[in-house]
Design an enzyme around this catalytic site. Structure first.
Site: not given
Ligand code: NAP
Length: 252
Positions: A144, A157
Site C-alpha cells: 500500500s 492498516y
Molecule cells: P476490496 O474490493 O475490499 O477487496 C478485498 C478482498 O479481500 C475481497 O475479495 C475480500 O473479500 C477479501 N477479503 C478480506 N477479508 C477476507 C477474509 N477474511 N477471507 C477471505 N477474503 C477476504 O478491496 P481492494 O482494494 O481490491 O483490496 C485488495 C488489496 O489491495 C487489499 O490488500 C488492500 O489493502 C490493498 N490495497 C488497496 C488499495 C485501494 O486503493 N483500493 C490501495 C492499496 C492497497 P470480500 O469481498 O468477501 O470481503
C-alpha cells in the site's frame, strides 16, 4: 506473447480475495498471460471465474475465510491436487478499519493485523515450502502507499502494510537462493470497495485527485501489468522490491 519471458503459460497461480477489486483485476491479467488460476475467496467468486474461463485458462474456486491461518495449508494442497502444480501466490486479500488513534479498538487492531499480515505470512510459508521443494516460485504481496507513509485514522492498516513491506524483504532474503522471488505491489488510490468511503467523501475525493499526477483513481486492471511482470521469468532477478503502481502519487 511477443516476449516469451512474460508468458505464464503452463503456470498455476493462487490469488486471494479474488472475487472483486484488485484481486479480480490481477487474476484476470495473470490468466490473460497464460496462467491457470485458483481463486481464493470467502464470497461468491463466480464472476471472476467466468472472466478467467473466457480467456481459455483453467480456473477453480477455493472457498476460505482468511481471518485465521486455519485454511492456509488446505489452500496449497487443494491447488496442487487440482492443477498439479503451484508457481505463483498473490497475497491480495485485505481489510481496513478506520478510527481515530485515540479511540482505536483492539478488535479493529487484531482483525486487520490477522488478515493483512499474519495470514499473509503463514500462507506464504505454506506456499514457500512447496515452492522450495520444486526450486521455483513467485510470491507477490499487495502492499500500500501506507507501506511508505503514515496515513491517518487507519492505525492497524498502516502497521499491517508496513509489516508487509518488511516481510517481503525478509522472505526474499531467505528464499532467493531457493529459486523463489518475493516482491510486492503497492497500489495507489484504486477504485474498489476498500476505498468506497473515500470516494464518497467529496472533500477527501478532491484532495486525493489533486495529488495524483495521473489525475484519476486507478482501476483494478491497472495492477495487471505489474503482477504479470513480477510473476514471470522476466523478473527472475527482482527480489524484495515494492513496486508502486500509483499514478505518480509517491513522486509528488
Ligand atoms: P476490496 O474490493 O475490499 O477487496 C478485498 C478482498 O479481500 C475481497 O475479495 C475480500 O473479500 C477479501 N477479503 C478480506 N477479508 C477476507 C477474509 N477474511 N477471507 C477471505 N477474503 C477476504 O478491496 P481492494 O482494494 O481490491 O483490496 C485488495 C488489496 O489491495 C487489499 O490488500 C488492500 O489493502 C490493498 N490495497 C488497496 C488499495 C485501494 O486503493 N483500493 C490501495 C492499496 C492497497 P470480500 O469481498 O468477501 O470481503
Amino acid at each position: 506473447m511477443a516476449n516469451s519471458n512474460f508468458d505464464l503459460s503452463g503456470k498455476t497461480a493462487i490469488v486471494t480475495g479474488a472475487n472483486t477489486g484488485i484481486g479480480q483485476g490481477i487474476a484476470v491479467a495473470l490468466s490473460e498471460a497464460g496462467a491457470d488460476i485458483a481463486l481464493v475467496a470467502r464470497s461468491d467468486a463466480s464472476e471472476t471465474a467466468s472472466m478467467i474461463a473466457a480467456t481459455g485458462r483453467k480456473v477453480a474456486i477455493i472457498e476460505a475465510d482468511l481471518s485465521t491461518t486455519e485454511p492456509c495449508q488446505r489452500i496449497i494442497s487443494e491447488t496442487v491436487s487440482q492443477f498439479g502444480r503451484l508457481d505463483i501466490l498473490v497475497n491480495n486479500a485485505g481489510i481496513i478499519r478506520r478510527n481515530d488513534a485515540l479511540d482505536f479498538t483492539e478488535d479493529d487492531w487484531d482483525a486487520v493485523m490477522d488478515t493483512n499480515l499474519k495470514v499473509l505470512f503463514f500462507l506464504s510459508q505454506a506456499a514457500g515450502r512447496h515452492m522450495a521443494e520444486h526450486g521455483r516460485g513467485s510470491i507477490i504481496n499487495i502492499a500500500s502507499m501506507l507501506t511508505f507513509q503514515g496515513g491517518i485514522r487507519v492505525a492497524s492498516y498502516t502497521a499491517s502494510k508496513s509489516g508487509v513491506g518488511g516481510l517481503t524483504k525478509l522472505l526474499a532474503n531467505e528464499w532467493a537462493g531457493k529459486g523463489i522471488t518475493v516482491n510486492a505491489i503497492a497500489p495507489g488510490y484504486i477504485a474498489t470497495n476498500n476505498t468506497a468511503a473515500l470516494q464518497a467523501d467529496e472533500a477527501r475525493n478532491r484532495q486525493i485527485l489533486e495529488r495524483i499526477p495521473a489525475g484519476r483513481w486507478g482501476e483494478p486492471s491497472d495492477l495487471g501489468g505489474a503482477a504479470v511482470f513480477l510473476a514471470s521469468d522476466a523478473a527472475r532477478y527482482v527480489q524484495g522490491h515494492i513496486l508502486a503502481v500509483d499514478g505518480g502519487w509517491l513522486a509528488r
